[in-house]
Design a protein around this motif. Structure first.
Motif, PDB file in Angstrom:
ATOM      1  N   GLY A 342       0.820  -1.207   0.000  1.00 41.54           N
ATOM      2  CA  GLY A 342       0.000   0.000   0.000  1.00 41.54           C
ATOM      3  C   GLY A 342       0.856   1.259   0.000  1.00 41.54           C
ATOM      4  O   GLY A 342       0.568   2.226  -0.715  1.00 41.54           O
ATOM      5  N   ALA A 343       1.929   1.244   0.792  1.00 45.75           N
ATOM      6  CA  ALA A 343       2.842   2.392   0.816  1.00 45.75           C
ATOM      7  C   ALA A 343       3.538   2.560  -0.525  1.00 45.75           C
ATOM      8  O   ALA A 343       3.759   3.692  -0.983  1.00 45.75           O
ATOM      9  CB  ALA A 343       3.866   2.212   1.935  1.00 45.75           C
ATOM     10  N   ALA A 344       3.888   1.438  -1.168  1.00 47.83           N
ATOM     11  CA  ALA A 344       4.532   1.517  -2.478  1.00 47.83           C
ATOM     12  C   ALA A 344       3.579   2.129  -3.512  1.00 47.83           C
ATOM     13  O   ALA A 344       3.990   2.949  -4.344  1.00 47.83           O
ATOM     14  CB  ALA A 344       4.981   0.135  -2.930  1.00 47.83           C
ATOM     15  N   LEU A 345       2.308   1.745  -3.460  1.00 46.27           N
ATOM     16  CA  LEU A 345       1.330   2.335  -4.370  1.00 46.27           C
ATOM     17  C   LEU A 345       1.185   3.839  -4.125  1.00 46.27           C
ATOM     18  O   LEU A 345       1.104   4.634  -5.067  1.00 46.27           O
ATOM     19  CB  LEU A 345      -0.022   1.643  -4.210  1.00 46.27           C
ATOM     20  CG  LEU A 345      -0.112   0.205  -4.722  1.00 46.27           C
ATOM     21  CD1 LEU A 345      -1.471  -0.403  -4.379  1.00 46.27           C
ATOM     22  CD2 LEU A 345       0.119   0.145  -6.225  1.00 46.27           C
ATOM     23  N   ALA A 346       1.183   4.238  -2.842  1.00 46.73           N
ATOM     24  CA  ALA A 346       1.087   5.665  -2.517  1.00 46.73           C
ATOM     25  C   ALA A 346       2.310   6.413  -3.036  1.00 46.73           C
ATOM     26  O   ALA A 346       2.193   7.513  -3.595  1.00 46.73           O
ATOM     27  CB  ALA A 346       0.945   5.842  -1.010  1.00 46.73           C
ATOM     28  N   GLY A 347       3.490   5.820  -2.854  1.00 40.55           N
ATOM     29  CA  GLY A 347       4.706   6.450  -3.363  1.00 40.55           C
ATOM     30  C   GLY A 347       4.692   6.583  -4.867  1.00 40.55           C
ATOM     31  O   GLY A 347       5.139   7.601  -5.421  1.00 40.55           O
ATOM     32  N   SER A 348       4.147   5.568  -5.543  1.00 41.41           N
ATOM     33  CA  SER A 348       4.063   5.616  -7.009  1.00 41.41           C
ATOM     34  C   SER A 348       3.128   6.718  -7.481  1.00 41.41           C
ATOM     35  O   SER A 348       3.346   7.345  -8.525  1.00 41.41           O
ATOM     36  CB  SER A 348       3.577   4.264  -7.548  1.00 41.41           C
ATOM     37  OG  SER A 348       4.496   3.246  -7.221  1.00 41.41           O
ATOM     38  N   LEU A 349       2.052   6.963  -6.719  1.00 38.87           N
ATOM     39  CA  LEU A 349       1.093   7.999  -7.108  1.00 38.87           C
ATOM     40  C   LEU A 349       1.634   9.402  -6.840  1.00 38.87           C
ATOM     41  O   LEU A 349       1.395  10.339  -7.610  1.00 38.87           O
ATOM     42  CB  LEU A 349      -0.219   7.801  -6.342  1.00 38.87           C
ATOM     43  CG  LEU A 349      -1.039   6.557  -6.717  1.00 38.87           C
ATOM     44  CD1 LEU A 349      -2.215   6.391  -5.764  1.00 38.87           C
ATOM     45  CD2 LEU A 349      -1.540   6.664  -8.163  1.00 38.87           C
ATOM     46  N   LEU A 350       2.383   9.563  -5.756  1.00 41.04           N
ATOM     47  CA  LEU A 350       2.849  10.895  -5.359  1.00 41.04           C
ATOM     48  C   LEU A 350       4.111  11.321  -6.095  1.00 41.04           C
ATOM     49  O   LEU A 350       4.314  12.520  -6.332  1.00 41.04           O
ATOM     50  CB  LEU A 350       3.114  10.932  -3.844  1.00 41.04           C
ATOM     51  CG  LEU A 350       1.886  10.895  -2.937  1.00 41.04           C
ATOM     52  CD1 LEU A 350       2.314  10.779  -1.487  1.00 41.04           C
ATOM     53  CD2 LEU A 350       1.043  12.141  -3.152  1.00 41.04           C
ATOM     54  N   ALA A 351       4.967  10.362  -6.455  1.00 41.49           N
ATOM     55  CA  ALA A 351       6.271  10.710  -7.012  1.00 41.49           C
ATOM     56  C   ALA A 351       6.189  11.545  -8.289  1.00 41.49           C
ATOM     57  O   ALA A 351       6.919  12.543  -8.407  1.00 41.49           O
ATOM     58  CB  ALA A 351       7.093   9.445  -7.246  1.00 41.49           C
ATOM     59  N   PRO A 352       5.346  11.198  -9.267  1.00 47.27           N
ATOM     60  CA  PRO A 352       5.306  12.031 -10.480  1.00 47.27           C
ATOM     61  C   PRO A 352       4.912  13.477 -10.188  1.00 47.27           C
ATOM     62  O   PRO A 352       5.492  14.420 -10.749  1.00 47.27           O
ATOM     63  CB  PRO A 352       4.259  11.325 -11.353  1.00 47.27           C
ATOM     64  CG  PRO A 352       4.249   9.920 -10.867  1.00 47.27           C
ATOM     65  CD  PRO A 352       4.484  10.010  -9.394  1.00 47.27           C
ATOM     66  N   TRP A 353       3.927  13.661  -9.326  1.00 44.66           N
ATOM     67  CA  TRP A 353       3.488  15.020  -8.984  1.00 44.66           C
ATOM     68  C   TRP A 353       4.588  15.789  -8.259  1.00 44.66           C
ATOM     69  O   TRP A 353       4.874  16.959  -8.567  1.00 44.66           O
ATOM     70  CB  TRP A 353       2.232  14.951  -8.127  1.00 44.66           C
ATOM     71  CG  TRP A 353       1.765  16.295  -7.656  1.00 44.66           C
ATOM     72  CD1 TRP A 353       1.122  17.251  -8.392  1.00 44.66           C
ATOM     73  CD2 TRP A 353       1.923  16.836  -6.341  1.00 44.66           C
ATOM     74  NE1 TRP A 353       0.875  18.352  -7.619  1.00 44.66           N
ATOM     75  CE2 TRP A 353       1.347  18.136  -6.359  1.00 44.66           C
ATOM     76  CE3 TRP A 353       2.481  16.358  -5.158  1.00 44.66           C
ATOM     77  CZ2 TRP A 353       1.338  18.952  -5.227  1.00 44.66           C
ATOM     78  CZ3 TRP A 353       2.473  17.166  -4.026  1.00 44.66           C
ATOM     79  CH2 TRP A 353       1.899  18.439  -4.071  1.00 44.66           C
ATOM     80  N   LEU A 354       5.255  15.123  -7.297  1.00 45.78           N
ATOM     81  CA  LEU A 354       6.331  15.785  -6.566  1.00 45.78           C
ATOM     82  C   LEU A 354       7.514  16.087  -7.479  1.00 45.78           C
ATOM     83  O   LEU A 354       8.157  17.136  -7.353  1.00 45.78           O
ATOM     84  CB  LEU A 354       6.781  14.902  -5.397  1.00 45.78           C
ATOM     85  CG  LEU A 354       5.769  14.733  -4.263  1.00 45.78           C
ATOM     86  CD1 LEU A 354       6.278  13.706  -3.241  1.00 45.78           C
ATOM     87  CD2 LEU A 354       5.507  16.070  -3.579  1.00 45.78           C
ATOM     88  N   GLY A 355       7.816  15.153  -8.404  1.00 44.74           N
ATOM     89  CA  GLY A 355       8.919  15.387  -9.320  1.00 44.74           C
ATOM     90  C   GLY A 355       8.673  16.588 -10.215  1.00 44.74           C
ATOM     91  O   GLY A 355       9.580  17.376 -10.490  1.00 44.74           O
TER      92      GLY A 355
END
Length: 433
Positions: A342-355
């Motif tokens: 679940g944390a990996a999915l959250a990281g995958s969703l947030l990373a593009p926006w943060l990048g």
């Protein structure tokens, strides 16, 4: 390490790789069929998510099955079901029924969710004094299979008949069943009169601060790892100017770094120090990447980051093995799986926006800081999590072997206290989470 434990690890490796084999094929087939439609990206994304969602949705519940039923029998049942479902995937792909193929492949993942918690929960008594080495190997296999399986599946996309690929997965699963045939894992330790009854994973975590902290740090670790995979894409384009080639080399180094995790086995003497040093090594690797001018300079730091990630997961798993009683351990490990994915999915969703918002250098700096904060969290461990908690307890109170002929895995009454050095270390504040 006992021979039967080696067979269990080999069988788990074969089955884990087999379960990942069909997914590159399914992604390609869905992408080909969806081309020209308005929802092509969504369909491909949902196909990728179908591989991960069973862990989030089910691991917390299916892991607890290994606290209530014989772990060896449960393992064999999952292998039989997985093999059958992979054969269904092969048939569906051959007929062109892509939705049925994706659903069957996702169900195969779901059927396998009890396997890792069952094995990790059984290793303290099954492996005895070799518990740490066996646990590290199990974690290395589990993590590496997510890389090796799809990589092998990608290489086999050229097979003349697409259905052969999932059929090969079914064959590997049946081979794994043959490898573990006749092995008897120690039964889950039953609650004796006067002892606390078996509790669910959430209740077990409430009663163990080190285990709860280990689960939280595992979630942080996987969020960082997933975000890093996506952060490397703008790094390859903007910092290295090497595009897809640079991204492929970088993600390959990060993924296959998991196979180098055994080189770090001697880094840290206790679960706490191993997790702490692993997180600091991860931070060191991440901190170097934004300073590089080409992917070639980033390969070694990324290999280090991949190896350190597996090293930390092994240490956190050992913490849970020590801190949680056998009668609740598999459930907690299953819940940990759900939290990590679940944390990996959250990281995958947030990373593009943060990048996009912060830029790749700032994002990597943030991921480095997160790894350092995880190391600091690991260091905050209270006393009283001794080596005998939940591992040696109950051997002889229903803790006998699997009970059906064949190879019986030897048990030791207090395996984690076997080397005096380890038991002395755990007397204080070393069992970290």
């Amino acid at each position: 390490m006992p021979g039967p434990v080696r067979r269990l690890l080999v069988g788990h490796a074969l089955a884990s790789v087999a379960m990942s084999l069909p997914w590159p094929l399914l992604l390609v087939l869905v992408w080909q069929r969806a081309q020209g439609t308005a929802h092509a990206d969504l369909l491909v994304g949902l196909t990728g998510a179908a591989r991960m969602l069973p862990y989030v949705a089910l691991s917390w519940a299916t892991g607890a099955l290994a606290d209530r039923f014989r772990r060896d029998r449960l393992l064999r049942v999952t292998l039989v079901v997985r093999a059958g479902l992979l054969l269904l995937v092969a048939a569906a792909v051959t007929q062109g029924w892509l939705l049925a193929a994706v659903l069957a492949a996702s169900m195969a993942v779901a059927a396998g969710t009890p396997a890792y918690p069952a094995l990790a929960a059984a290793l303290p008594r099954a492996a005895g004094a070799d518990r740490r080495r066996a646990t590290d190997l199990l974690v290395t296999i589990e993590v590496a299979s997510f890389v090796v399986g799809p990589a092998l599946g990608g290489l086999l996309l050229a097979l003349p008949v697409p259905g052969l690929l999932p059929a090969l997965g079914a064959a590997l699963t049946l081979l794994a069943l043959g490898v573990v045939r006749g092995l008897a894992l120690p039964r889950p330790v039953a609650s004796a009169p006067g002892r606390d009854p078996a509790v669910g994973p959430v209740q077990a975590l409430r009663g163990s601060a080190p285990a709860a902290r280990a689960v939280a740090v595992a979630g942080l670790l996987n969020a960082v790892g997933a975000a890093l995979l996506l952060a490397l894409l703008p790094v390859a384009h903007q910092l290295w100017s090497e595009g897809e080639r640079g991204y492929g080399l970088a993600t390959g180094a990060l993924g296959f770094g998991a196979l180098a995790a055994p080189l770090l086995w001697r880094v840290g003497r206790t679960p706490a120090s191993r997790a702490r040093w692993g997180l600091l090594l991860l931070a060191a690797g991440l901190g170097v990447v934004p300073l590089t001018s080409a992917v070639g300079w980033a390969v070694l730091p990324l290999l280090l980051a991949g190896a350190a990630t597996v090293h930390v997961e092994g240490a956190l798993t050992e913490t849970i093995q020590v801190a949680v009683p056998d009668r609740s351990r598999a459930g907690v490990l299953g819940l940990t799986d759900s939290v990590m994915v679940g944390a990996a999915l959250a990281g995958s969703l947030l990373a593009p926006w943060l990048g996009t918002s912060l830029g790749p250098r700032v994002l990597l700096a943030g991921l480095t800081a997160a790894a350092v904060s995880g190391a600091a969290a690991v260091g905050r461990v209270g006393p009283g999590v001794g080596g005998g908690v939940g591992v040696g307890v109950g051997v002889g109170v229903g803790g006998g072997g699997g009970g059906v002929g064949g190879a019986r895995i030897p048990q030791q009454r207090r395996p984690e206290a076997a080397p005096p050095r380890r038991s002395a270390q755990r007397a204080g504040t070393d069992s970290a989470g």
